[in-house]
Write an enzyme that holds these catalytic residues in place. Structure first.
Site, mmCIF file in Angstrom:
data_model
loop_
_atom_site.group_PDB
_atom_site.id
_atom_site.type_symbol
_atom_site.label_atom_id
_atom_site.label_comp_id
_atom_site.label_asym_id
_atom_site.label_seq_id
_atom_site.Cartn_x
_atom_site.Cartn_y
_atom_site.Cartn_z
ATOM 1 N N ASP A 232 32.297 56.207 5.226
ATOM 2 C CA ASP A 232 32.132 54.783 5.492
ATOM 3 C C ASP A 232 32.199 54.087 4.137
ATOM 4 O O ASP A 232 31.985 54.710 3.082
ATOM 5 C CB ASP A 232 30.823 54.473 6.229
ATOM 6 C CG ASP A 232 30.861 53.077 6.869
ATOM 7 O OD1 ASP A 232 31.749 52.269 6.513
ATOM 8 O OD2 ASP A 232 30.002 52.774 7.714
HETATM 9 C C1 BGC Z 1 31.391 49.455 8.207
HETATM 10 C C2 BGC Z 1 32.556 50.159 8.870
HETATM 11 C C3 BGC Z 1 33.850 49.492 8.494
HETATM 12 C C4 BGC Z 1 33.976 49.477 6.998
HETATM 13 C C5 BGC Z 1 35.252 48.823 6.503
HETATM 14 C C6 BGC Z 1 31.613 49.300 6.715
HETATM 15 O O1 BGC Z 1 30.625 48.482 6.167
HETATM 16 O O2 BGC Z 1 30.202 50.161 8.443
HETATM 17 O O3 BGC Z 1 32.391 50.168 10.250
HETATM 18 O O4 BGC Z 1 34.924 50.149 9.083
HETATM 19 O O5 BGC Z 1 32.877 48.765 6.441
HETATM 20 O O6 BGC Z 1 35.228 47.466 6.728
#
Ligand code: BGC
Length: 746
Positions: A232
């Protein structure tokens, strides 16, 4: 590019080039290796609309994204209980991603809704792992059928936003398997996502992103995942440890800092270069899978807006419909009240936020259907009653024949990044609803929210329509349901509790000192409420229709089975009402009392069917070992205990319509190894144990219990360890204990 060509390409890369491929260039791209002609791969949120950054976006991803189509969020689309709906959303998104040259959709997001408070529940699908896994698999298959990858997220046990980047979800093995891993398991095995995103949090103290048990042993070795794991965004704590555990790609990247650590670790011998090669191979395999199968597509926002509308129409849940207040009759003088009738709340905050191409308002559609007056009713920028707005709304309601109030949660109430503190709607909205009900007995509330809310006014309104965060076409979809052009077929994918205090993890949600003990175990959502007989506002699986269905003729193709066999279940469903409609047929399994602590019943199959008035269809389901099994921590595997199981066809998690029993026996019954601490009860419950202890009794004197009631004696003995005999039966020796154990275990 073939696997051998990819291997040959990796052979030409320097260590530095390989390390550089293991993290992002910017917010959404992998790094190119120009010397070898390796291009970038672009990934973009997800899950319910494209969030492709404008060219000038910065490293943090802050900035506008291109205009796109906002589909219903996960809370809504899951309420369709329809794999076709999720499949179509996935497929439509993939066509858009093809058109924009984006190779991976960052979604679906399928964390289990452990508490209604999780700020990100609006994006997630369900409190039930079976429903969640099946719907996610359909979305993945839909998207990947157009040769765009998905990133199944957030793996795993990321069920709160509070301290999401550091907190530890402390989950026992069985709960992990049956609830939190199970939805990912189905999605991975059936959907075969190209990528999986590891979550920010720790599990039982270890960062998931550094835990080989999850990223490699379970995900790859057990479930057969063969894509790449991406962190993530910003989840990487120790890059080298993460790489070794199976986190192939770090996003968004660390400006080269962590790449240098990889290079250094290989040079000083603490990291095998083969591990780097393997990560690069996985990343390149997906990159070329996308590039080699590019499809020519156009991003048709109008077409996709219609698809978003249809998806929302399938998802809206009719929660209450007293006196058949709905559908609206044409010609009714209608007071449309509430800000969200004009400017609906239709999506959540955070990384899934879409720059929508259009937005439909229910007010416009309703005005085309019947005579309406409109009053704004409340403000949603602060929770204070605006008397002028309230009075205007009350006057409009009193002058009309019926009132529809568009209410819900303001944007600030729920978002990625923080959790809700309570389950209440703004007090000013509750007050408005109460005031309108005082003057207008025919009041319906339409809700725009990403998670359950308390409804103190539920007894005063005649109808409640749950629209959730329904995407950019929500207004037209809601109007179509209100007017009966669409017969609602959505069912709740989560329980609406009466009060926050009733929720299974009320006492522990959020945790303390960064440790969150999942003390409710497998009793998540309806599993808890039905087992404890706790009344709820609306049960998991609940949803009404403008027609009625009759169930009959539940047939199991056998009364007994072994756990390596399958059971075919069929049931007839008939539309006995006046309009066509869709019904969700829900099958639950209720085990009889055994030695495992289990929920009263659990969802194991479902299907959504459409029936015209008078039409009858037979729905068939196949059940297998997993439908009956528990995760047995003695064997670290799935196990079906010998016993009777009720196959129940239910209206919702609380209401059983039809039931039949089947007896299931394991092909390989678990034979425990007995020790001196095994209880006499445990031993007596096996056939061999009974024989051995009977033989012992005839040769050894019984414990001195002459004047004890035999039943009382038996109850006491049940929990006594075998070694107890040495202390309480004169002449009983350790040799005798060992002799018994030898006979029992050989
Ligand atoms: C989120 C993800 C997301 C990623 C990219 C993160 O903060 O938890 O779900 O895909 O950011 O935007």
């Amino acid at each position: 590019m073939t696997p051998n060509e990819i291997k040959a390409l990796i052979g030409k890369m320097t260590l530095e080039e390989k390390a550089s491929l293991c993290s992002g260039l910017d917010f959404g791209h992998t790094k190119p290796v120009e010397r070898l002609g390796i291009p970038m791969l672009e990934m973009s949120d997800g899950p319910h609309g494209m969030r492709k950054q404008e060219q000038n976006a910065n490293h943090l991803g802050v900035g506008e994204s291109i205009e796109a189509v906002c589909f219903p969020a996960g809370c809504a689309s899951a309420s369709s209980w329809d794999k076709n709906v999720l499949g179509r959303i996935g497929e439509t998104l993939a066509r858009e991603y093809q058109a924009e040259n984006v190779g991976v959709i960052l979604g679906p997001a399928i964390n289990i809704k452990r508490s209604p408070l999780c700020g990100r529940n609006f994006e997630y699908l369900s409190e039930d792992p079976f429903l969640s896994g099946e719907l996610a698999a359909a979305y993945i298959q839909g998207a990947q059928s157009r040769n765009v990858g998905t990133s199944l997220k957030h793996f795993v046990a990321n069920n709160q936003e509070y301290r999401r980047m550091t907190a530890s979800s402390d989950v026992d093995e069985r709960t992990m398997r049956e609830i939190y891993l199970a939805s990912f398991e189905t999605a991975v095995k059936k959907g075969k996502p190209w990528t999986v995103m590891n979550s920010y949090n720790r599990v039982n103290g270890e960062y998931v992103g550094e835990d080989k048990q999850y990223l490699t042993d379970i995900l790859r070795d057990e479930w057969g995942f063969d894509g790449f794991v991406v962190s993530d965004w910003g989840a990487v704590n120790d890059r080298v440890k993460a790489l070794k555990a199976g986190c192939d790609l770090e996003m968004p990247g660390s400006g080269g800092v962590n790449d240098a650590l990889i290079v250094e670790a290989v040079k000083n011998g603490t990291l095998d270069e083969k591990t780097v090669d393997q990560a690069v191979e996985r990343i390149l395999t997906i990159l070329y899978r996308f590039l080699d199968s590019r499809q020519k597509e156009t991003f048709d926002r109008e077409r996709d807006h219609e698809i978003a509308r249809q998806a929302e129409e399938e998802s809206i849940v009719l929660l209450k419909n007293e006196d058949h207040i709905l559908p609206l009759r044409k010609g009714t003088r209608l007071a449309v009240i509430g800000k969200y009738a004009k400017a609906p709340r239709y999506q959540g905050g955070g990384s899934s936020h879409v720059n929508s191409s259009r937005l439909s308002a229910a007010l416009d559609s309703l005005a085309r259907y019947t005579g309406v007056s409109y009053a704004e009713g409340f403000r949603d920028d602060r929770d204070e009653t605006d008397d002028a707005l309230l009075n205007e709304a009350v006057r409009a309601a009193a002058a009309a024949e019926m009132a529809v109030i568009f209410a819900g949660l303001p944007e600030a109430f729920e978002s990625e990044g923080y959790d809700r503190k309570h389950m209440r709607m703004p007090a000013c909205q509750n007050a408005l609803i109460e005031a309108v009900c005082e003057v207008q007995p025919n009041t319906v509330v339409v809700l725009h929210n990403g998670a359950p809310v308390e409804m103190p006014w539920i007894g005063k309104v005649k109808g409640v329509v749950e629209a959730y965060l329904g995407g950019q076409a929500v207004g037209d979809a809601v109007a179509n349901v209100l007017t009966g052009r669409v017969n609602p077929g959505g069912r709740l994918a989560e329980t609406f509790p009466l009060r926050l205090e009733d929720t299974p993890c009320f006492l522990t949600f959020g945790g303390e000192n960064e440790r969150c003990a999942y003390g409710e175990g497998v009793f998540v959502g309806y599993r808890y409420y039905i087992s404890k007989k706790i009344p709820v506002l609306f049960s998991f699986g609940h949803g009404l229709s403008y027609t009625e269905f009759r169930y009959s003729n539940l047939v199991l193709d056998r009364a007994e089975m072994k756990d390596d066999e399958t059971l075919t279940v069929s049931v007839d469903v008939e539309n006995i009402g006046g309009v066509p409609g869709k019904e969700v047929v829900q099958l639950y399994i209720a085990p009889s009392k055994g030695s495992f602590i289990r929920p009263l019943r659990e969802l194991k199959q479902f299907d959504k069917i459409e029936l015209v008035p008078g039409e009858k269809k037979t729905v068939r389901f196949t059940l297998d070992k997993r439908s009956f099994a528990v995760w047995d921590t003695r064997q670290h595997g799935w196990y079906v205990e010998n016993g009777e199981y009720a196959v129940q066809i239910c209206k919702d998690a609380e209401t059983v319509l039809l039931a039949e029993n089947v007896r299931v026996a394991p092909v390989r019954p678990f034979v425990p190894q007995f020790t001196a601490n095994s209880t006499l009860g445990e031993i007596m419950r096996t056939e061999k144990g009974r024989t051995v202890l009977a033989a012992m009794q005839s040769s050894a004197p019984a414990p001195e219990a002459a004047d004890m009631d035999p039943e009382f004696m038996a109850a006491i003995m049940d929990s006594m360890p075998l070694r107890w005999l040495v202390s309480f039966v004169s002449g009983f020796t350790w040799e005798a204990v060992n002799g018994i154990l030898y006979q029992l275990n050989h």
